[in-house]
Design an enzyme around this catalytic site. Structure first.
Site, PDB file in Angstrom:
ATOM      1  CG  HIS A  94     -56.708  75.675 -10.038  1.00  0.00           C
ATOM      2  ND1 HIS A  94     -56.138  74.660  -9.327  1.00  0.00           N
ATOM      3  CD2 HIS A  94     -58.000  75.739  -9.635  1.00  0.00           C
ATOM      4  CE1 HIS A  94     -57.046  74.104  -8.546  1.00  0.00           C
ATOM      5  NE2 HIS A  94     -58.200  74.749  -8.720  1.00  0.00           N
ATOM      6  CD  GLU A 135     -62.747  70.141  -0.887  1.00  0.00           C
ATOM      7  OE1 GLU A 135     -62.084  71.112  -1.285  1.00  0.00           O
ATOM      8  OE2 GLU A 135     -62.717  69.033  -1.445  1.00  0.00           O
ATOM      9  CG  ASP A 195     -63.433  74.270  -2.818  1.00  0.00           C
ATOM     10  OD1 ASP A 195     -63.860  75.204  -3.526  1.00  0.00           O
ATOM     11  OD2 ASP A 195     -62.790  73.311  -3.285  1.00  0.00           O
ATOM     12  CB  CYS A 214     -54.132  70.418   1.629  1.00  0.00           C
ATOM     13  SG  CYS A 214     -55.816  69.917   1.288  1.00  0.00           S
TER      14      CYS A 214
HETATM   15  C1  PEP Z   1     -59.281  73.456  -1.087  1.00  0.00           C
HETATM   16  O1  PEP Z   1     -60.441  73.534  -1.487  1.00  0.00           O
HETATM   17  O2  PEP Z   1     -58.856  74.060  -0.087  1.00  0.00           O
HETATM   18  C2  PEP Z   1     -58.302  72.626  -1.806  1.00  0.00           C
HETATM   19  C3  PEP Z   1     -57.109  72.394  -1.304  1.00  0.00           C
HETATM   20  O3  PEP Z   1     -58.676  72.133  -3.013  1.00  0.00           O
HETATM   21  P1  PEP Z   1     -58.657  72.942  -4.391  1.00  0.00           P
HETATM   22  O4  PEP Z   1     -57.946  74.250  -4.147  1.00  0.00           O
HETATM   23  O5  PEP Z   1     -57.948  72.074  -5.347  1.00  0.00           O
HETATM   24  O6  PEP Z   1     -60.117  73.088  -4.647  1.00  0.00           O
HETATM   25 MG    MG Z   2     -61.194  72.181  -3.020  1.00  0.00          MG
END
Ligand code: PEP
Ligand code: MG
Length: 571
Positions: A188, A430, A454, A501
């Site tokens: 993050h 994911e 993920d 995404c």
């Molecule tokens: C992902 O898992 O690709 C995603 C976009 O969600 P996060 O990074 O918030 O887990």
């Molecule tokens: Mg994710």
């Protein structure tokens, strides 16, 4: 000195270091204190330390073995020894001393007794006592927190890691870059640094030990290389790199307002990922054609309690209105794993990434889920809303989540509250089980958005936060690519569109492959949008189909990666 890490956010930073974790402790003697308060301080610091030690012990035992975990067991024993902590408590009570001073005195006494013993085993216990007491002392003293919202000079921040509240409150104009010990490209902090358009390198292991406050630092956030106390010619070299980077940024500005279209006229949607409504500015500045992922968990993480329906409604409305009719994908709450809420106790789990999280939690705590859905549907009249569920692993979950949406809509109707009838409902792909049954799931959604961050982790059984095995975490893994291709094909067979995404959507080496697979929407850190458009404008869909076929002939991620590196270098 050169240190290598993982490039997290592009750009060149040149400036003085500010190290967020200071290790030295100042222990002052205070007399005639409030004894009860000091005893409480001591006990709660001991309790926190015990909890930490138990967790570390368990982790080390699991990862390195029981023997290595012994040391933490020994530390725990020190804290459980009534003679030791009891002695400190007596000292506070009998001499009216402050907790840290009393504990430090007792530590010195025990250490000197152990050290004077003619026995190796006992001498080693002295080191344990020192270590464990320092941990407790740090808690009593509180971790020194530098107020990031009020920095007087421009700095390069050096930290073990940054929390969402660090990044949310920091004075962005004064922060030239971040360097952190832990993290990978999809952690993050890394995602946040790109959103803020601040150059960053993560996963530097021990940069907080190697750098001191005010050390001169230069780094390249793309390459992942940091140079501490560079020579003058190196500084000049980085100044030149910075100039080139800024120039390229200017050239990219010319692509604002241009379509995201290949040379053979295939249009795709280039959207941006955001964490809070405040990130909209960067997204609009980079000419995003929509929001492809609004991670609503930050709304929950930056709060001291569950955000009310009203607070959520305002946030969603702000984003929808801000995008002026352009599509906005809002993801429902995705906590658990590494994302915790201070006000919501979650049971300790052996495998939190495989545990009680995201949609699983929402389907269990429908009160929390419904509040969010009510806010979302109420906000839907202010723009083009697309709701998306995270971490769906089965058709049952998707149907259950959709049924709750229907319940919420009929409640709103009964209460005379309006909502749009055009809200698209989609889900993230994911988890491999969802990818494998994407043909079945596609019948029940309006769209998919592939979360590669993920999907890679679960497909390859490799923790996305664990540096030790980060060499296995690779978006070019043929298994991951096959799944992506399959999901897009299955969705298209049902006439549904597919976005992505995860961080791969904005990656220059992945975009050509994804175009070849037929991806419809690419959602990325806003900073990557114009570079992605430039690349898309320069290739044909037909050639990319051939390229993606070629790529799938390789058996290893390494070959695919080097093939794509060559492809990009030749451009
Ligand atoms: C992902 O898992 O690709 C995603 C976009 O969600 P996060 O990074 O918030 O887990
Ligand atoms: Mg994710």
């Amino acid at each position: 000195m050169e240190i290598k890490g993982i490039g997290a956010s592009p750009g060149i930073a040149i400036g003085k270091a500010l190290v967020l974790e200071h290790k030295e402790m100042v222990i002052e003697k205070k007399e005639n204190v409030n004894v009860e308060v000091e005893v409480e301080k001591l006990n709660s610091a001991v309790d926190i330390s015990k909890k930490e030690l138990s967790a570390v012990k368990e982790k080390v035992a699991k990862e390195l073995g029981e023997e290595e975990a012994e040391i933490f067991g020994a530390h725990l024993l020190v804290l459980e020894d009534p003679e030791f902590i009891g002695e400190a408590e007596n000292k506070i009570k009998n001499e009216s001393l402050n907790a840290e001073y009393a504990l430090n005195e007792v530590k010195d006494m025990f250490v000197s007794i152990f050290e004077s013993m003619d026995n190796d085993y006992m001498r080693e216990r002295a080191a344990d006592v020192k270590d464990v007491t320092n941990r407790v002392l740090r808690h009593i003293l509180g971790i020194k927190i530098i107020d990031l919202s009020n920095l007087s000079d421009e700095v390069v921040l050096i930290a073990h890691d940054l929390t969402p509240s660090d990044t949310a409150t920091m004075d962005k104009k004064k922060v030239l870059g971040f360097l952190t010990n832990i993290g990978g490209r999809t952690s993050h902090t890394a995602i946040m640094s790109r959103t803020l358009e601040i150059p960053a390198i993560v996963g530097l292991s021990d940069v907080t030990d190697k750098v001191k406050d005010s050390d001169m630092i230069v780094f390249d956030g793309d390459k992942g290389i940091v140079i501490v106390s560079p020579e003058e010619d190196v500084v000049a070299e980085y100044q030149e790199k910075k100039r080139i980077f800024e120039e390229d940024k200017k050239a990219l500005e010319l692509l604002k307002g241009q379509p995201s279209v290949t040379t053979d006229k295939k249009h795709v949607e280039l959207a941006g990922n955001i964490g809070t409504p405040n990130d909209l500015e960067g997204l609009i500045n980079n000419d995003a054609e929509g929001v492809g992922l609004y991670r609503t968990e930050f709304l929950y993480m930056d709060s001291d309690e569950f955000p009310s329906e009203e607070i959520q409604f305002e946030a969603y409305k702000k984003v929808l209105e801000g995008m002026k009719g352009k599509p906005v994908v809002i993801r429902t709450l995705d906590i658990g794993g590494d994302k915790k809420l201070s006000y919501f106790e979650m049971e300790e789990e052996m495998n939190p990434f495989l545990g009680y999280r995201a949609i699983r939690l929402c389907l269990d705590r429908t009160d929390i889920f419904k509040t969010q859905l009510r806010a979302l549907f109420r906000a839907s009249v202010y723009g083009k809303l697309r709701i998306m569920f995270p971490m769906i692993s089965s058709l049952e979950e998707l149907l259950a989540a959709k049924a709750i949406c229907e319940e919420v809509k009929s409640d709103l109707k009964a209460e005379g509250l309006g909502y749009s009838d055009d809200v698209e409902i989609g889900m993230m792909i994911e988890i491999p089980s969802a990818a494998v049954i994407s043909d079945l799931l596609a019948k029940h959604v309006d769209f998919f958005s592939i979360g590669t961050n993920d999907l890679i982790q679960y497909t390859c059984a490799v923790d996305r936060m664990n540096q030790k095995i980060s060499y296995l975490y690779n978006q070019f893994n043929p298994a991951v690519l096959r799944l992506i291709k399959m999901v897009i094909k299955n969705a298209h067979a049902e006439g549904k569109w597919v976005g992505m995404c995860g961080e791969s959507a904005g990656d220059q080496m992945m975009i050509p492959i994804l175009l070849g697979f037929g991806l419809d929407e690419f959602s990325m850190s806003p900073i990557s949008i114009l570079r992605a458009r430039r690349l898309i404008n320069s290739v044909s869909e037909k050639d990319m189909q051939a390229l993606s076929d070629k790529v799938l002939e390789f058996g290893t991620a390494k070959e695919i990666e080097s093939y794509m590196k060559d492809f990009i270098a030749r451009r």
